[in-house]
Scaffold this motif. Structure first.
Motif, short mmCIF file in Angstrom:
data_model
loop_
_atom_site.label_atom_id
_atom_site.label_comp_id
_atom_site.label_asym_id
_atom_site.label_seq_id
_atom_site.Cartn_x
_atom_site.Cartn_y
_atom_site.Cartn_z
N LEU A 229 65.45 81.47 21.56
CA LEU A 229 64.13 82.11 21.73
C LEU A 229 63.07 81.08 22.09
CD1 LEU A 229 64.15 84.66 18.77
CD2 LEU A 229 64.47 85.13 21.20
N THR A 230 63.08 79.93 21.45
CA THR A 230 62.08 78.91 21.77
C THR A 230 62.32 78.33 23.15
OG1 THR A 230 63.37 77.21 20.60
CG2 THR A 230 61.60 78.30 19.37
N LYS A 231 63.59 78.24 23.57
CA LYS A 231 63.89 77.74 24.91
C LYS A 231 63.36 78.69 25.97
CE LYS A 231 67.74 76.26 27.81
NZ LYS A 231 69.20 76.16 27.93
N LYS A 232 63.50 80.00 25.74
CA LYS A 232 62.98 80.98 26.70
C LYS A 232 61.46 80.88 26.78
CE LYS A 232 66.61 84.45 26.43
NZ LYS A 232 66.96 85.81 26.03
N LYS A 233 60.81 80.68 25.65
CA LYS A 233 59.35 80.56 25.66
C LYS A 233 58.92 79.31 26.43
CE LYS A 233 58.30 83.07 21.44
NZ LYS A 233 57.75 83.00 20.08
N LYS A 234 59.65 78.20 26.25
CA LYS A 234 59.33 76.98 26.98
C LYS A 234 59.52 77.17 28.47
CE LYS A 234 60.35 73.71 23.29
NZ LYS A 234 61.26 72.65 22.83
N GLU A 235 60.59 77.88 28.87
CA GLU A 235 60.84 78.13 30.29
C GLU A 235 59.73 79.00 30.88
OE1 GLU A 235 64.71 79.84 30.47
OE2 GLU A 235 65.73 77.92 30.17
#
Length: 132
Positions: free
Chosen positions: A94-100
């Protein structure tokens, strides 16, 4: 001294840690209940009705060594570890998607007119060299 302690206790890290401990304790109770009331009885059924907490007991005089309780604690540990792993894995996704999404939202910097002209000249020179 009281002011220093208050400043320390009110920092985000200490409060976050306290919340994590409380949630972790509650999560541990849930997983222990899952192991004690669902998984271990199912394992008992698969192994012919063996109850690990009452089986595998070695008694010499007044001393009792309960291997079954220890075995159940090991199974409990692995299930808790796996559940935490899956939770952290989900959280990282979830945090990776937000960063992307944040990276995609950043617009490309606008070029200066001089840079635009230099790029056009470069592209024209490339086109002339390939036409020869």
């Amino acid at each position: 001294m009281w002011k220093e302690f208050k400043d320390f206790a009110m920092k985000g890290n200490v409060i976050d840690l306290a919340i994590a401990v409380v949630i972790g304790a509650a999560f541990g109770k849930i997983v222990s209940s899952l192991v004690d009331n669902i998984i271990m009885p199912l394992i008992g059924i698969l192994t012919g009705g063996i109850d690990f907490t009452k089986s595998f007991i070695w008694q010499v005089g007044d001393a009792t060594v309960s291997f079954g309780v220890f075995l159940q604690s090991i199974i409990d540990f692995f299930i808790i570890s796996f559940a935490i792993f899956m939770f952290i894995r989900l959280l990282n996704k979830l945090t990776k998607k937000k960063k992307e999404e944040v990276v995609e939202e950043e617009a490309a910097p606008e070029l200066d007119t001089k840079e635009e002209l230099l790029r056009e000249i470069r592209d024209l020179l490339k086109a002339q060299n390939t036409n020869k």
